[in-house]
Design a protein around this motif. Sequence first.
Motif, PDB file in Angstrom:
ATOM      1  N   VAL A 128       0.813  -1.216   0.000  1.00  0.00           N
ATOM      2  CA  VAL A 128       0.000   0.000   0.000  1.00  0.00           C
ATOM      3  C   VAL A 128       0.846   1.266   0.000  1.00  0.00           C
ATOM      4  O   VAL A 128       0.305   2.366  -0.032  1.00  0.00           O
ATOM      5  N   SER A 129       2.176   1.136   0.009  1.00  0.00           N
ATOM      6  CA  SER A 129       3.016   2.324   0.196  1.00  0.00           C
ATOM      7  C   SER A 129       3.044   3.231  -1.020  1.00  0.00           C
ATOM      8  O   SER A 129       3.130   4.449  -0.886  1.00  0.00           O
ATOM      9  N   MET A 130       3.015   2.658  -2.232  1.00  0.00           N
ATOM     10  CA  MET A 130       3.100   3.439  -3.481  1.00  0.00           C
ATOM     11  C   MET A 130       4.309   4.390  -3.455  1.00  0.00           C
ATOM     12  O   MET A 130       4.269   5.485  -4.011  1.00  0.00           O
ATOM     13  N   GLY A 131       5.380   3.975  -2.773  1.00  0.00           N
ATOM     14  CA  GLY A 131       6.593   4.768  -2.749  1.00  0.00           C
ATOM     15  C   GLY A 131       6.614   5.894  -1.733  1.00  0.00           C
ATOM     16  O   GLY A 131       7.584   6.663  -1.705  1.00  0.00           O
ATOM     17  N   LEU A 132       5.584   6.033  -0.902  1.00  0.00           N
ATOM     18  CA  LEU A 132       5.524   7.106   0.088  1.00  0.00           C
ATOM     19  C   LEU A 132       6.049   6.628   1.441  1.00  0.00           C
ATOM     20  O   LEU A 132       6.075   5.436   1.728  1.00  0.00           O
ATOM     21  N   ASP A 133       6.454   7.573   2.263  1.00  0.00           N
ATOM     22  CA  ASP A 133       7.011   7.288   3.579  1.00  0.00           C
ATOM     23  C   ASP A 133       5.885   7.357   4.620  1.00  0.00           C
ATOM     24  O   ASP A 133       5.528   8.431   5.096  1.00  0.00           O
ATOM     25  N   TRP A 134       5.336   6.198   4.982  1.00  0.00           N
ATOM     26  CA  TRP A 134       4.176   6.130   5.862  1.00  0.00           C
ATOM     27  C   TRP A 134       4.586   5.952   7.312  1.00  0.00           C
ATOM     28  O   TRP A 134       5.581   5.322   7.614  1.00  0.00           O
ATOM     29  N   SER A 135       3.782   6.491   8.197  1.00  0.00           N
ATOM     30  CA  SER A 135       3.977   6.271   9.629  1.00  0.00           C
ATOM     31  C   SER A 135       3.570   4.844   9.987  1.00  0.00           C
ATOM     32  O   SER A 135       2.917   4.142   9.199  1.00  0.00           O
ATOM     33  N   ASP A 136       3.935   4.413  11.193  1.00  0.00           N
ATOM     34  CA  ASP A 136       3.440   3.139  11.707  1.00  0.00           C
ATOM     35  C   ASP A 136       1.925   3.228  11.903  1.00  0.00           C
ATOM     36  O   ASP A 136       1.369   4.304  12.128  1.00  0.00           O
ATOM     37  N   TRP A 137       1.264   2.075  11.854  1.00  0.00           N
ATOM     38  CA  TRP A 137      -0.171   2.031  12.114  1.00  0.00           C
ATOM     39  C   TRP A 137      -0.430   2.301  13.586  1.00  0.00           C
ATOM     40  O   TRP A 137       0.250   1.766  14.459  1.00  0.00           O
ATOM     41  N   GLN A 138      -1.423   3.145  13.862  1.00  0.00           N
ATOM     42  CA  GLN A 138      -1.788   3.502  15.231  1.00  0.00           C
ATOM     43  C   GLN A 138      -3.311   3.514  15.361  1.00  0.00           C
ATOM     44  O   GLN A 138      -4.026   3.667  14.367  1.00  0.00           O
ATOM     45  N   GLN A 139      -3.803   3.383  16.593  1.00  0.00           N
ATOM     46  CA  GLN A 139      -5.243   3.423  16.823  1.00  0.00           C
ATOM     47  C   GLN A 139      -5.777   4.813  16.469  1.00  0.00           C
ATOM     48  O   GLN A 139      -5.209   5.826  16.882  1.00  0.00           O
ATOM     49  N   LEU A 140      -6.861   4.850  15.734  1.00  0.00           N
ATOM     50  CA  LEU A 140      -7.435   6.118  15.309  1.00  0.00           C
ATOM     51  C   LEU A 140      -7.781   7.014  16.482  1.00  0.00           C
ATOM     52  O   LEU A 140      -7.501   8.219  16.463  1.00  0.00           O
ATOM     53  N   VAL A 150      -1.229  16.174   4.759  1.00  0.00           N
ATOM     54  CA  VAL A 150      -0.985  14.728   4.749  1.00  0.00           C
ATOM     55  C   VAL A 150      -1.888  14.038   3.738  1.00  0.00           C
ATOM     56  O   VAL A 150      -2.918  14.572   3.316  1.00  0.00           O
ATOM     57  N   VAL A 151      -1.501  12.824   3.396  1.00  0.00           N
ATOM     58  CA  VAL A 151      -2.436  11.808   2.910  1.00  0.00           C
ATOM     59  C   VAL A 151      -2.449  10.723   3.982  1.00  0.00           C
ATOM     60  O   VAL A 151      -1.458  10.546   4.708  1.00  0.00           O
ATOM     61  N   TYR A 152      -3.567  10.027   4.119  1.00  0.00           N
ATOM     62  CA  TYR A 152      -3.677   9.062   5.198  1.00  0.00           C
ATOM     63  C   TYR A 152      -4.534   7.883   4.772  1.00  0.00           C
ATOM     64  O   TYR A 152      -5.291   7.945   3.798  1.00  0.00           O
ATOM     65  N   GLN A 153      -4.373   6.777   5.510  1.00  0.00           N
ATOM     66  CA  GLN A 153      -5.139   5.560   5.274  1.00  0.00           C
ATOM     67  C   GLN A 153      -5.753   5.094   6.590  1.00  0.00           C
ATOM     68  O   GLN A 153      -5.114   5.182   7.640  1.00  0.00           O
ATOM     69  N   ILE A 154      -6.977   4.627   6.522  1.00  0.00           N
ATOM     70  CA  ILE A 154      -7.649   4.021   7.668  1.00  0.00           C
ATOM     71  C   ILE A 154      -7.843   2.547   7.346  1.00  0.00           C
ATOM     72  O   ILE A 154      -8.194   2.188   6.213  1.00  0.00           O
ATOM     73  N   ALA A 155      -7.576   1.695   8.329  1.00  0.00           N
ATOM     74  CA  ALA A 155      -7.605   0.259   8.078  1.00  0.00           C
ATOM     75  C   ALA A 155      -8.335  -0.483   9.180  1.00  0.00           C
ATOM     76  O   ALA A 155      -8.393  -0.039  10.332  1.00  0.00           O
ATOM     77  N   PHE A 190      -0.248   7.624   8.166  1.00  0.00           N
ATOM     78  CA  PHE A 190      -0.248   8.853   7.380  1.00  0.00           C
ATOM     79  C   PHE A 190       1.132   9.120   6.795  1.00  0.00           C
ATOM     80  O   PHE A 190       2.148   8.603   7.273  1.00  0.00           O
ATOM     81  N   CYS A 191       1.155   9.934   5.781  1.00  0.00           N
ATOM     82  CA  CYS A 191       2.385  10.404   5.152  1.00  0.00           C
ATOM     83  C   CYS A 191       2.365  11.925   5.183  1.00  0.00           C
ATOM     84  O   CYS A 191       1.466  12.531   4.581  1.00  0.00           O
ATOM     85  N   VAL A 192       3.305  12.534   5.876  1.00  0.00           N
ATOM     86  CA  VAL A 192       3.377  13.985   5.966  1.00  0.00           C
ATOM     87  C   VAL A 192       3.925  14.549   4.666  1.00  0.00           C
ATOM     88  O   VAL A 192       4.952  14.091   4.153  1.00  0.00           O
TER      89      VAL A 192
END
Length: 237
Positions: A128-140, A150-155, A190-192
């Motif tokens: 899911v990275s698509m080459g971006l530098d993502w943060s670790d997954w954290q509780q919303l 940012v761009v962000y993902q919810i899972a 998220f990716c800042v």
Amino acid sequence: MAYIGQTGRNLRERLSDLRRNTLAIEMPFNDPHTAAPSLWAWRDAEGYEYECSAFASNADVQHRQALECWLLWQYRLGTGESTLCNHGHFHPHYVKSRDRKTGFRGRRLEVPGGPIQSTPGLKHSDDVSMGLDWSDWQQLDELAAPNSPVVYQIAEGTRVIYIGESSGLRSRLNAHTRTYWGCDRPLVSFCVLPPNTPKQHRHEIENDLIAGHYHSHGSPPAMQFRNAKVTRDQRVV
């Protein structure tokens, strides 16, 4: 390419509305078709004439909108730029009309702004990275989010269910914590982006991430393009 879109309406009605507003004497309002002011501005400035092409699809609204993202992504990868009128791009010599209820019509600027160049299309990857530098997954509901573009993902677990963008993640997630995402403890990563990243660039990156998900899975994230998300208090237990 000027614009790529989708509609669940009768195509003849949709294009008739778009043609009438694009050919109007004054810049049209931003509704009912958000592309009309932009097409109008490019025609007014450059004398452009437009042709259209369409194909029929029996896909539901979520899949149509995901397919629109995929086509825009493929165009960006093939040409190195976005279309003229998608992702919030607008002619730099004009200010855009707002919705009809505001009464504000766009106009040509006395002092034109500079053009906003497109970001390169994101390259597809198997994750899911698509080459971006993502943060670790954290509780919303426990995330100490930066108030940065940012761009962000919810899972839900390892399954991405929503992809978004924001000029400030902290305020956006405050709203998201009141939404029921189909699971009890959604995660967020998220990716800042660089400070002052324009909305056009955020929308381009968001588009490519949704398109990459569609390319890999054959469907958009489960909660993407759902206009009616219930709050936690409204869910049926």
